[in-house]
Design an enzyme around this catalytic site. Structure first.
Site, short mmCIF file in Angstrom:
data_model
loop_
_atom_site.label_atom_id
_atom_site.label_comp_id
_atom_site.label_asym_id
_atom_site.label_seq_id
_atom_site.Cartn_x
_atom_site.Cartn_y
_atom_site.Cartn_z
N HIS A 123 26.96 59.23 25.11
CA HIS A 123 27.27 58.02 24.31
C HIS A 123 26.74 58.15 22.89
O HIS A 123 26.47 57.14 22.24
CB HIS A 123 26.68 56.75 24.96
CG HIS A 123 26.97 56.63 26.42
ND1 HIS A 123 28.09 56.02 26.92
CD2 HIS A 123 26.29 57.09 27.50
CE1 HIS A 123 28.08 56.08 28.25
NE2 HIS A 123 27.00 56.74 28.62
N SER A 159 31.61 66.80 -4.90
CA SER A 159 32.39 65.63 -5.31
C SER A 159 32.60 65.69 -6.81
O SER A 159 31.71 66.11 -7.55
CB SER A 159 31.64 64.35 -4.93
OG SER A 159 32.13 63.26 -5.71
N LYS A 185 26.64 65.20 -3.96
CA LYS A 185 27.35 65.38 -2.69
C LYS A 185 27.61 66.85 -2.36
O LYS A 185 27.92 67.66 -3.21
CB LYS A 185 28.72 64.68 -2.75
CG LYS A 185 28.65 63.17 -2.85
CD LYS A 185 28.32 62.46 -1.55
CE LYS A 185 29.32 62.68 -0.44
NZ LYS A 185 30.44 61.76 -0.51
N GLU A 199 36.15 68.90 8.26
CA GLU A 199 37.01 67.70 8.23
C GLU A 199 38.49 68.10 8.28
O GLU A 199 39.31 67.44 8.92
CB GLU A 199 36.75 66.88 6.97
CG GLU A 199 35.40 66.18 6.99
CD GLU A 199 35.11 65.48 5.68
OE1 GLU A 199 35.00 64.26 5.69
OE2 GLU A 199 34.99 66.15 4.65
#
Ligand code: ARG
Length: 461
Positions: free
Chosen positions: A158, A279, A285, A292
């Site tokens: 979980h 970024s 970043k 992804e």
């Protein structure tokens, strides 16, 4: 209007330009030139061997196709703009080069069995290539698993800390998933391993061809027995694309863990600069874009599968032009999976796991609470009661901001007189993990055994 099509004999008018553009597939199936030429060479040789064309024509066709293949590979050939598909393009180029003998190549053959053959040859080659990419990723995972065969981390259910495990153990789970992906692909490859050539349009041919000779020449295990099945079947493509989809699903789970672990909140993994992006606006970043994209491209594979299943649904036997739409999803799924495997392997090789952060996470979150319950069970307490005692101890720690390993024996004994000093062998995650010696469990011995097995399986790295 264009009336130069090889099938134009019975037509008085040419095909409308718009209809030609709508039905042409060369921009997609041009990739099959290798398979198409290999199939044509085997077919021409068989035609000559069976006396259906002369030995001279057979030799001229073979030589012409070999030279054409070399020129296409070298980028010296432009496919004719009026060729509808790769089969027409190759034939046209051949006739241009060797003259009328080239026109005999299509004897006892149809594009229906020709395209079916090209697809099977493509699947065979691509399956081999993807299997190799799976192996690369398995090796990358194994390298990290071996490095972290003793790195303790929280195992999750979980997405809540559940029980301590070893990072090596976690990574080895993915090796197993990839092994099923690999053998699933080999299973598809085996089922596709039969030559459809000689089925001609659908009913076979009256020429005395030798289908088995062509099949053997091309390295197939045998022939597709029924000529109508040979030109109609695409379930081997569905299976292949389904294997790609399942493989992408598994990769997207690994990608998701990498993304999660790379967050500042987790900090379990540092992805190398070569596989991260920044970024354009936020200088701080460092983004896990490769992972992804693997997660995102999974949609491409699923889309390909649905597209293919929908194209084939309800098609009567035998060939229908709808089936031309099988190749784009086949290529799309294969490319997506192969590229994603390669990227994940490179990214893992360029990543560093943060062992001390993982270790600290395993120490928090009461991940050894099950050990307390198991300990009491070994002392004779029924599991349900033991579970209750362990829960009460966790509640006590939560209220006071303590970890389980920080409790002393007198405090523990207020919860159950069964506790003795050996309970501390179980409260520390480093020690708790040693207890998981059941086969396939998270103990260092079991992880070492798995690593050794995989090293034997994958060979020298
Ligand atoms: N381009 C076609 C395909 O990919 C080849 C077979 C065409 N056969 C036909 N009868 N139109 O399916």
């Amino acid at each position: 209007m264009t009336n130069s099509q090889p099938w134009g004999g019975r037509f008085r008018e040419g095909l409308a330009e718009v209809a030609f553009r709508f039905s042409a597939s060369l921009d997609v199936d041009g990739r099959l030139f290798h398979e198409d030429i290999a199939g044509s060479i085997a077919h021409a040789q068989m035609l000559a061997d069976c006396g259906i064309i002369s030995a001279e024509d057979g030799a001229a066709i073979t030589q012409g196709l070999i030279a054409l293949r070399a020129d296409i590979e070298a980028g010296r050939v432009e496919f004719p703009a009026d060729a509808e598909d790769i089969h027409m393009a190759v034939e046209k180029l051949l006739i241009e080069r060797i003259g009328p003998a080239g026109g005999r190549l299509h004897t006892a053959r149809s594009r229906n069995d020709q395209v079916a053959l090209d697809i099977r040859l493509y699947l065979r080659r691509r399956a081999d290539e993807i299997v190799e990419s799976i192996r690369q990723l398995q090796r990358a995972l194994l390298r990290q698993a071996e490095l972290h065969a003793e790195t303790v981390m929280p195992g999750y259910t979980h997405l809540q800390r559940a029980q301590p495990v070893l990072l090596g153990h976690h990574l080895l789970a993915y090796l197993q998933m990839l092994e099923r992906d690999r053998t699933r692909l080999l299973d598809c490859q085996r089922r596709a391993d039969a030559s459809p050539l000689g089925a001609a349009a659908l009913a076979g041919t009256s020429f005395p061809i030798d289908r088995h000779a062509v099949a053997a020449n091309l390295g197939f295990a045998g022939i597709v027995e029924n000529s109508m099945d040979a030109v109609s079947a695409r379930d081997h493509v569905m299976e292949f694309v389904a294997a790609c989809s399942i493989g992408m699903c598994n990769l997207s789970r690994l990608a998701e863990e990498v993304i999660l672990w790379a967050t500042t909140e987790f900090r379990f993994i540092e992805i190398g600069d070569a596989f991260s992006t920044g970024s354009s606006i936020m200088p701080q970043k460092k983004n896990p874009d490769m992972a992804e994209l693997v997660r995102g491209k999974t949609g491409q594979a699923y889309g390909a599968l649905i597209s293919l299943l929908t194209t084939m649904k309800g098609l009567p036997l035998s060939y229908n032009r709808d089936m031309q739409e099988d190749k784009r999803p086949m290529f799309q799924a294969a490319d997506t999976w192969d590229d994603s495997l390669t990227i994940m392997a490179g990214m893992l090789d360029n990543s560093t796991f943060n062992a001390s952060v993982m270790q600290a996470a395993a120490a928090g979150g009461f991940s050894t609470a099950t050990e307390i319950a198991d300990y009491l069970v070994r002392c004779g307490t029924p599991f349900r009661d033991a579970h209750g005692v362990a829960g009460a101890i966790v509640g006590y720690c939560v209220q006071r901001g303590l970890t389980l390993a920080e409790l002393d024996l007198p405090t523990l004994q207020t919860f159950s007189p069964a506790f003795a000093s050996d309970i501390f062998d179980y409260l520390d995650p480093n020690l708790a993990v040693q207890q998981r010696r059941s086969a396939g469990g998270a103990s260092p011995q079991e992880v070492a055994r798995q690593v050794a097995w995989w090293k034997g399986e994958l060979g020298s790295q």
